[in-house]
Design a protein around this motif. Structure first.
Motif, PDB file in Angstrom:
ATOM      1  N   SER A  36      40.212 -71.452   8.920  1.00  0.00           N
ATOM      2  CA  SER A  36      39.838 -72.493   9.883  1.00  0.00           C
ATOM      3  C   SER A  36      41.044 -72.981  10.680  1.00  0.00           C
ATOM      4  CB  SER A  36      39.191 -73.685   9.158  1.00  0.00           C
ATOM      5  OG  SER A  36      40.074 -74.227   8.194  1.00  0.00           O
ATOM      6  N   LYS A  37      42.235 -72.666  10.223  1.00  0.00           N
ATOM      7  CA  LYS A  37      43.456 -73.051  10.927  1.00  0.00           C
ATOM      8  C   LYS A  37      44.577 -72.105  10.488  1.00  0.00           C
ATOM      9  CE  LYS A  37      46.779 -76.850  11.429  1.00  0.00           C
ATOM     10  NZ  LYS A  37      47.161 -78.210  10.964  1.00  0.00           N
ATOM     11  N   GLY A  38      45.386 -71.671  11.456  1.00  0.00           N
ATOM     12  CA  GLY A  38      46.544 -70.850  11.122  1.00  0.00           C
ATOM     13  C   GLY A  38      46.369 -69.364  11.357  1.00  0.00           C
ATOM     14  N   LEU A  39      45.341 -68.970  12.132  1.00  0.00           N
ATOM     15  CA  LEU A  39      45.196 -67.547  12.440  1.00  0.00           C
ATOM     16  C   LEU A  39      46.424 -67.043  13.200  1.00  0.00           C
ATOM     17  CD1 LEU A  39      43.467 -64.997  12.346  1.00  0.00           C
ATOM     18  CD2 LEU A  39      42.337 -65.761  14.455  1.00  0.00           C
ATOM     19  N   ASP A  40      47.005 -67.922  14.040  1.00  0.00           N
ATOM     20  CA  ASP A  40      48.217 -67.539  14.770  1.00  0.00           C
ATOM     21  C   ASP A  40      49.384 -67.254  13.813  1.00  0.00           C
ATOM     22  OD1 ASP A  40      48.199 -70.247  14.076  1.00  0.00           O
ATOM     23  OD2 ASP A  40      49.616 -70.773  15.667  1.00  0.00           O
ATOM     24  N   VAL A  41      49.426 -67.976  12.695  1.00  0.00           N
ATOM     25  CA  VAL A  41      50.458 -67.722  11.682  1.00  0.00           C
ATOM     26  C   VAL A  41      50.275 -66.323  11.103  1.00  0.00           C
ATOM     27  CG1 VAL A  41      51.348 -68.433   9.432  1.00  0.00           C
ATOM     28  CG2 VAL A  41      50.730 -70.166  11.128  1.00  0.00           C
ATOM     29  N   LEU A  42      49.051 -65.975  10.772  1.00  0.00           N
ATOM     30  CA  LEU A  42      48.769 -64.647  10.226  1.00  0.00           C
ATOM     31  C   LEU A  42      49.102 -63.554  11.239  1.00  0.00           C
ATOM     32  CD1 LEU A  42      45.361 -65.377   8.451  1.00  0.00           C
ATOM     33  CD2 LEU A  42      47.612 -65.176   7.379  1.00  0.00           C
ATOM     34  N   GLN A  43      48.797 -63.803  12.485  1.00  0.00           N
ATOM     35  CA  GLN A  43      49.100 -62.810  13.520  1.00  0.00           C
ATOM     36  C   GLN A  43      50.608 -62.635  13.689  1.00  0.00           C
ATOM     37  OE1 GLN A  43      46.802 -64.576  16.673  1.00  0.00           O
ATOM     38  NE2 GLN A  43      44.980 -63.361  16.201  1.00  0.00           N
ATOM     39  N   ALA A  44      51.362 -63.716  13.551  1.00  0.00           N
ATOM     40  CA  ALA A  44      52.827 -63.619  13.616  1.00  0.00           C
ATOM     41  C   ALA A  44      53.359 -62.794  12.446  1.00  0.00           C
ATOM     42  CB  ALA A  44      53.441 -65.015  13.607  1.00  0.00           C
ATOM     43  N   ILE A  45      52.779 -62.988  11.278  1.00  0.00           N
ATOM     44  CA  ILE A  45      53.175 -62.179  10.122  1.00  0.00           C
ATOM     45  C   ILE A  45      52.811 -60.712  10.359  1.00  0.00           C
ATOM     46  CG2 ILE A  45      52.788 -61.780   7.655  1.00  0.00           C
ATOM     47  CD1 ILE A  45      52.239 -64.813   7.414  1.00  0.00           C
ATOM     48  N   GLY A  46      51.648 -60.496  10.950  1.00  0.00           N
ATOM     49  CA  GLY A  46      51.218 -59.132  11.254  1.00  0.00           C
ATOM     50  C   GLY A  46      52.112 -58.436  12.259  1.00  0.00           C
ATOM     51  N   ASP A  47      52.845 -59.204  13.081  1.00  0.00           N
ATOM     52  CA  ASP A  47      53.739 -58.621  14.081  1.00  0.00           C
ATOM     53  C   ASP A  47      55.094 -58.228  13.508  1.00  0.00           C
ATOM     54  OD1 ASP A  47      51.909 -58.802  16.129  1.00  0.00           O
ATOM     55  OD2 ASP A  47      52.603 -60.770  16.815  1.00  0.00           O
ATOM     56  N   ILE A  48      55.390 -58.619  12.268  1.00  0.00           N
ATOM     57  CA  ILE A  48      56.658 -58.243  11.647  1.00  0.00           C
ATOM     58  C   ILE A  48      56.672 -56.729  11.418  1.00  0.00           C
ATOM     59  CG2 ILE A  48      58.099 -58.491   9.580  1.00  0.00           C
ATOM     60  CD1 ILE A  48      56.963 -61.328   9.270  1.00  0.00           C
ATOM     61  N   SER A  49      57.747 -56.082  11.815  1.00  0.00           N
ATOM     62  CA  SER A  49      57.828 -54.626  11.645  1.00  0.00           C
ATOM     63  C   SER A  49      57.759 -54.263  10.165  1.00  0.00           C
ATOM     64  CB  SER A  49      59.126 -54.085  12.251  1.00  0.00           C
ATOM     65  OG  SER A  49      60.260 -54.666  11.613  1.00  0.00           O
ATOM     66  N   THR A  50      57.240 -53.085   9.890  1.00  0.00           N
ATOM     67  CA  THR A  50      57.039 -52.660   8.501  1.00  0.00           C
ATOM     68  C   THR A  50      58.015 -51.542   8.131  1.00  0.00           C
ATOM     69  OG1 THR A  50      55.284 -51.173   9.241  1.00  0.00           O
ATOM     70  CG2 THR A  50      54.625 -53.344   8.424  1.00  0.00           C
ATOM     71  N   ILE A  51      58.284 -51.419   6.834  1.00  0.00           N
ATOM     72  CA  ILE A  51      59.213 -50.419   6.303  1.00  0.00           C
ATOM     73  C   ILE A  51      58.614 -49.836   5.032  1.00  0.00           C
ATOM     74  CG2 ILE A  51      61.247 -51.540   7.284  1.00  0.00           C
ATOM     75  CD1 ILE A  51      61.797 -52.764   4.543  1.00  0.00           C
ATOM     76  N   GLY A  52      59.408 -49.059   4.307  1.00  0.00           N
ATOM     77  CA  GLY A  52      58.990 -48.548   2.998  1.00  0.00           C
ATOM     78  C   GLY A  52      58.322 -47.197   3.084  1.00  0.00           C
ATOM     79  N   PRO A  53      58.114 -46.564   1.924  1.00  0.00           N
ATOM     80  CA  PRO A  53      57.535 -45.219   1.885  1.00  0.00           C
ATOM     81  C   PRO A  53      56.172 -45.117   2.547  1.00  0.00           C
ATOM     82  CG  PRO A  53      58.456 -45.814  -0.259  1.00  0.00           C
ATOM     83  CD  PRO A  53      58.490 -47.053   0.575  1.00  0.00           C
ATOM     84  N   THR A  54      55.361 -46.161   2.422  1.00  0.00           N
ATOM     85  CA  THR A  54      54.019 -46.126   3.020  1.00  0.00           C
ATOM     86  C   THR A  54      53.992 -46.718   4.423  1.00  0.00           C
ATOM     87  OG1 THR A  54      53.419 -48.298   2.102  1.00  0.00           O
ATOM     88  CG2 THR A  54      52.990 -46.348   0.728  1.00  0.00           C
ATOM     89  N   GLY A  55      55.102 -47.325   4.827  1.00  0.00           N
ATOM     90  CA  GLY A  55      55.141 -47.956   6.143  1.00  0.00           C
ATOM     91  C   GLY A  55      54.304 -49.212   6.225  1.00  0.00           C
ATOM     92  N   GLU A  56      54.023 -49.856   5.079  1.00  0.00           N
ATOM     93  CA  GLU A  56      53.177 -51.047   5.078  1.00  0.00           C
ATOM     94  C   GLU A  56      53.859 -52.272   4.443  1.00  0.00           C
ATOM     95  OE1 GLU A  56      48.706 -49.108   5.072  1.00  0.00           O
ATOM     96  OE2 GLU A  56      49.540 -49.756   3.165  1.00  0.00           O
ATOM     97  N   THR A  57      55.133 -52.162   4.125  1.00  0.00           N
ATOM     98  CA  THR A  57      55.856 -53.301   3.565  1.00  0.00           C
ATOM     99  C   THR A  57      56.487 -54.093   4.696  1.00  0.00           C
ATOM    100  OG1 THR A  57      56.379 -52.058   1.559  1.00  0.00           O
ATOM    101  CG2 THR A  57      57.711 -54.020   2.012  1.00  0.00           C
ATOM    102  N   PRO A  58      56.185 -55.398   4.800  1.00  0.00           N
ATOM    103  CA  PRO A  58      56.819 -56.186   5.861  1.00  0.00           C
ATOM    104  C   PRO A  58      58.337 -56.070   5.800  1.00  0.00           C
ATOM    105  CG  PRO A  58      55.039 -57.425   4.846  1.00  0.00           C
ATOM    106  CD  PRO A  58      55.226 -56.193   4.013  1.00  0.00           C
ATOM    107  N   GLY A  59      58.973 -55.900   6.960  1.00  0.00           N
ATOM    108  CA  GLY A  59      60.415 -55.750   7.010  1.00  0.00           C
ATOM    109  C   GLY A  59      61.156 -57.020   6.665  1.00  0.00           C
TER     110      GLY A  59
END
Length: 297
Positions: A239-262
């Motif tokens: 209900s609040k903070g979708l923009d926060v989640l989207q900002a987290i989703g914009d963090i580049s990813t690393i790791g063997p699977t390419g899904e670990t937040p950088g």
């Protein structure tokens, strides 16, 4: 008479000479055959030896290749682990006091829900607050488990350890920040809300490994890319903070699977907010109105 004797001697000598010639010819054939056989044996042995050398060389080459591949995989895994371990905390935040360490497991969640209460959760992350409304009527067992674990402080200090960017989902809730971790009990699927509405941006749903295997792990849907079938219990909505989640989703990813937040994204805390349920609030309003009417009379 003397001529006849001479003729007989000549015939005998001729026969002996013929027999001797035949024997010599036979010996030559035998020797030739033996030579051919010996040559075949030598050539065959050489071919077998050459083949064995080739096979040993090929096996040695394959072994070297396997060792080199294993060494390279180990090197890459080591570099990936070091890269993950050396990450900064996202959004310029600090690690919370409860970060690190494996969480406790439970045999079952205690029954903690109150039918007269609507539950909301304020999830404070490294990048800001996310407020979710819990759908107790649609997923009562799942919501009860989430509220129970939140009351235990289970989520405090855990990471949002996975960004499945291809489906726009952020995963959390594992006691070791690894998707293979299990809480110790499983929940039945409660798919009514997911079947009715799907998983739009802002949906909060349980991760699972198949039917009726949900535990403590869940994910936030932060965009409209989630197109999987309704097989994950949806138990809340942002209900609040979708923009926060989207900002987290914009963090580049690393790791063997390419899904670990950088950068490390923590859940600092989960605060439960209890409000009177809609039905209970309506009854209270009716009681209040009835009281006012009685007073006026």
């Amino acid at each position: 008479m003397a001529n006849r004797k001479q003729t007989k001697r000549e015939l005998k000598a001729s026969k002996r000479a013929a027999r001797e010639a035949a024997r010599r010819a036979e010996r030559r054939r035998a020797m030739a055959t033996a030579g051919i056989v010996a040559t075949v044996v030598v050539v065959g042995a050489s071919l077998i030896g050459y083949t064995m050398i080739q096979e040993r060389s090929a096996a040695a080459a394959q072994q070297r290749e396997a060792q080199e591949a294993a060494s390279e995989a180990a090197r890459q895994a080591s570099e990936a682990a070091e890269e993950i371990a050396s990450r900064d905390v996202a959004c310029g935040a600090d690690a919370p006091p409860d970060a690190g360490g494996e969480r406790a497991t439970y045999d079952a969640a205690d029954d903690v829900l109150d039918d007269k209460v609507d539950y909301r959760a304020i999830i404070d992350t490294s990048c800001g607050e996310v407020v979710i409304d819990l759908a107790a009527e649609d997923a009562p067992e799942t919501v009860n488990s989430f509220v129970f674990l939140a009351q235990q402080g289970f989520y405090n200090g855990l990471e949002i350890f996975r960004n499945a960017s291809s489906i726009g989902a952020l995963q959390t809730g594992a006691g070791t920040n690894d998707s293979s971790w299990q809480i110790g009990y499983t929940l039945p699927d409660e798919l009514g809300l997911a079947e009715a509405e799907g998983y739009p941006a802002g949906a909060v749903a349980m991760a699972n490994a198949g039917p009726d295997t949900s535990g403590s792990q869940f994910f936030f849907v932060y965009n409209d890319d989630f197109a999987l079938d309704p097989t994950f219990t949806r138990f809340a909505t942002v209900s609040k903070g979708l923009d926060v989640l989207q900002a987290i989703g914009d963090i580049s990813t690393i790791g063997p699977t390419g899904e670990t937040p950088g950068e490390v994204v923590y859940i600092n805390s989960v605060e439960l907010v209890e409000r009177p349920s809609a039905s209970d609030a309506g009854a209270a309003d009716r009681d209040a109105s009835a009281g006012e009417s009685t007073s006026e009379e």
